[in-house]
Structures are given as structure tokens and as C-alpha cells.
Design a protein around this motif. Structure first.
Motif, PDB file in Angstrom:
ATOM      1  N   VAL A 166      -1.494   5.003  -6.840  1.00 22.79           N
ATOM      2  CA  VAL A 166      -0.170   4.842  -5.949  1.00 22.79           C
ATOM      3  C   VAL A 166       0.675   5.697  -5.134  1.00 22.79           C
ATOM      4  N   ASN A 167      -0.598   6.706  -5.330  1.00 24.86           N
ATOM      5  CA  ASN A 167      -0.118   7.998  -3.743  1.00 24.86           C
ATOM      6  C   ASN A 167      -1.073   9.001  -3.470  1.00 24.86           C
ATOM      7  N   VAL A 168      -0.621  10.301  -2.489  1.00 28.70           N
ATOM      8  CA  VAL A 168      -2.423  10.885  -2.370  1.00 28.70           C
ATOM      9  C   VAL A 168      -2.412  11.606  -2.822  1.00 28.70           C
ATOM     10  N   GLU A 169      -2.216  12.389  -4.606  1.00 25.47           N
ATOM     11  CA  GLU A 169      -1.860  12.826  -5.365  1.00 25.47           C
ATOM     12  C   GLU A 169      -3.036  12.389  -6.540  1.00 25.47           C
ATOM     13  N   GLY A 170      -2.902  10.523  -6.161  1.00 23.46           N
ATOM     14  CA  GLY A 170      -4.419  10.251  -7.052  1.00 23.46           C
ATOM     15  C   GLY A 170      -3.488  10.153  -8.343  1.00 23.46           C
ATOM     16  N   ALA A 171      -2.106   9.263  -8.202  1.00 23.08           N
ATOM     17  CA  ALA A 171      -1.662   9.496  -9.574  1.00 23.08           C
ATOM     18  C   ALA A 171      -1.767   7.223  -9.226  1.00 23.08           C
ATOM     19  N   THR A 172      -2.055   6.822 -10.627  1.00 21.95           N
ATOM     20  CA  THR A 172      -1.973   5.906 -10.564  1.00 21.95           C
ATOM     21  C   THR A 172      -0.982   4.916 -11.935  1.00 21.95           C
ATOM     22  N   VAL A 173      -0.960   3.881 -11.637  1.00 22.51           N
ATOM     23  CA  VAL A 173      -0.221   2.587 -12.486  1.00 22.51           C
ATOM     24  C   VAL A 173      -1.198   2.207 -13.350  1.00 22.51           C
ATOM     25  N   ARG A 174      -0.935   1.595 -14.223  1.00 21.29           N
ATOM     26  CA  ARG A 174      -1.896   0.622 -14.979  1.00 21.29           C
ATOM     27  C   ARG A 174      -1.345  -0.957 -14.657  1.00 21.29           C
ATOM     28  N   ARG A 175      -1.832  -2.311 -14.102  1.00 21.62           N
ATOM     29  CA  ARG A 175      -1.510  -3.278 -13.883  1.00 21.62           C
ATOM     30  C   ARG A 175      -2.649  -3.977 -14.308  1.00 21.62           C
ATOM     31  N   GLU A 176      -2.109  -4.370 -15.339  1.00 23.04           N
ATOM     32  CA  GLU A 176      -2.442  -6.221 -15.759  1.00 23.04           C
ATOM     33  C   GLU A 176      -2.001  -7.176 -15.494  1.00 23.04           C
ATOM     34  N   HIS A 177      -3.608  -8.482 -15.526  1.00 21.17           N
ATOM     35  CA  HIS A 177      -3.442  -9.999 -14.488  1.00 21.17           C
ATOM     36  C   HIS A 177      -3.787 -10.693 -15.799  1.00 21.17           C
ATOM     37  N   TRP A 178      -3.265 -11.893 -15.331  1.00 18.52           N
ATOM     38  CA  TRP A 178      -3.330 -13.386 -16.135  1.00 18.52           C
ATOM     39  C   TRP A 178      -3.699 -14.258 -15.577  1.00 18.52           C
ATOM     40  N   GLY A 179      -4.812 -14.928 -16.079  1.00 19.53           N
ATOM     41  CA  GLY A 179      -4.941 -16.164 -15.873  1.00 19.53           C
ATOM     42  C   GLY A 179      -4.237 -17.434 -16.186  1.00 19.53           C
TER      43      GLY A 179
END
Length: 125
Positions: free
Chosen positions: A103-116
Motif C-alpha cells: 500500500v505504500n513505497v515503504e512496502g507496507a501491506t494490508v491483507r485482503r480477502e476475497h469471496w466468490g
């Protein structure tokens, strides 16, 4: 927005087989884990099987030895091969995917979950 589309559900007799497919709208290389869950009316959605990007698989005790989960990265697809189906396997089956998105240039991430949207499997004679 990631879309997961399931197919392959239907009506089958006890002891029969079905193969569920889940096709993603993007490369599944980015998904840390994909899996199948199922739900019957009045109950919570429960895990059936999962597979990680590293190839580790897990199964609910009730399906071990009967179901096999697999993924085809080239086709952006997840599968669930089901053998020796039982009445209690009747449920709506959902495809699930987890990914860590930068999510940013520092490489921070967020976990996203997807469903059908789910596909109905009915085991009945």
C-alpha cells in the motif's frame, strides 16, 4: 476489485463425484492462500480445504481422503475434486482467496480477502 467465480456445482447421488472450479479475474500468484468453504442454511460458513502458494494443503476432517484441492496458476484457477459424496456434503461452496497488497513505497501491506458468489452442491438420491 478481484472477482472469484465458482462453477461445477450440481445435484449428485451419494457416492458420486463432482469437481468444483474457481476462476479468478487476476493472476493467483499474488494469493497467499486459496481455499474452499461451505455453508448450509442456519450454520456458519466452515472450512473445507485450503492451499497456500507454497503448496501446503489443509482439509477439514470430514473430507479428508475424499476431497482434493489444487490450483493451476497458469489458468488462474482453483479446483476441488470431490469423491464419495455424502448427504452431509450438501451446501453452498465458496471460493476464498487471501492476498497481501502493498500500500505504500515503504512496502507496507494490508491483507485482503476475497469471496466468490458460491455454487450449490446437493447430494441426494
Amino acid at each position: 476489485q478481484v472477482r472469484l467465480v465458482e462453477s461445477g456445482g450440481g445435484l449428485v447421488q451419494p457416492g458420486g463425484s463432482l469437481r468444483l472450479s474457481c476462476t479468478a479475474s487476476k493472476s493467483i500468484f499474488t494469493f497467499n492462500r486459496m481455499g474452499w468453504y461451505r455453508q448450509v442454511p442456519g450454520e456458519e460458513r466452515g472450512l473445507v480445504a485450503t492451499t497456500t502458494s507454497g503448496g501446503t494443503t489443509t482439509y477439514a476432517d470430514s473430507v479428508k481422503g475424499r476431497f482434493t484441492i489444487s490450483r493451476d496458476n497458469a489458468k488462474n484457477a482453483l479446483y476441488l475434486q470431490m469423491y464419495n459424496l455424502k448427504h452431509e456434503d450438501t451446501a453452498v461452496y465458496y471460493c476464498n482467496a487471501l492476498e497481501d497488497v502493498v500500500v505504500n513505497v515503504e512496502g507496507a501491506t494490508v491483507r485482503r480477502e476475497h469471496w466468490g458468489q458460491g455454487t450449490q452442491v446437493t447430494v441426494s438420491s
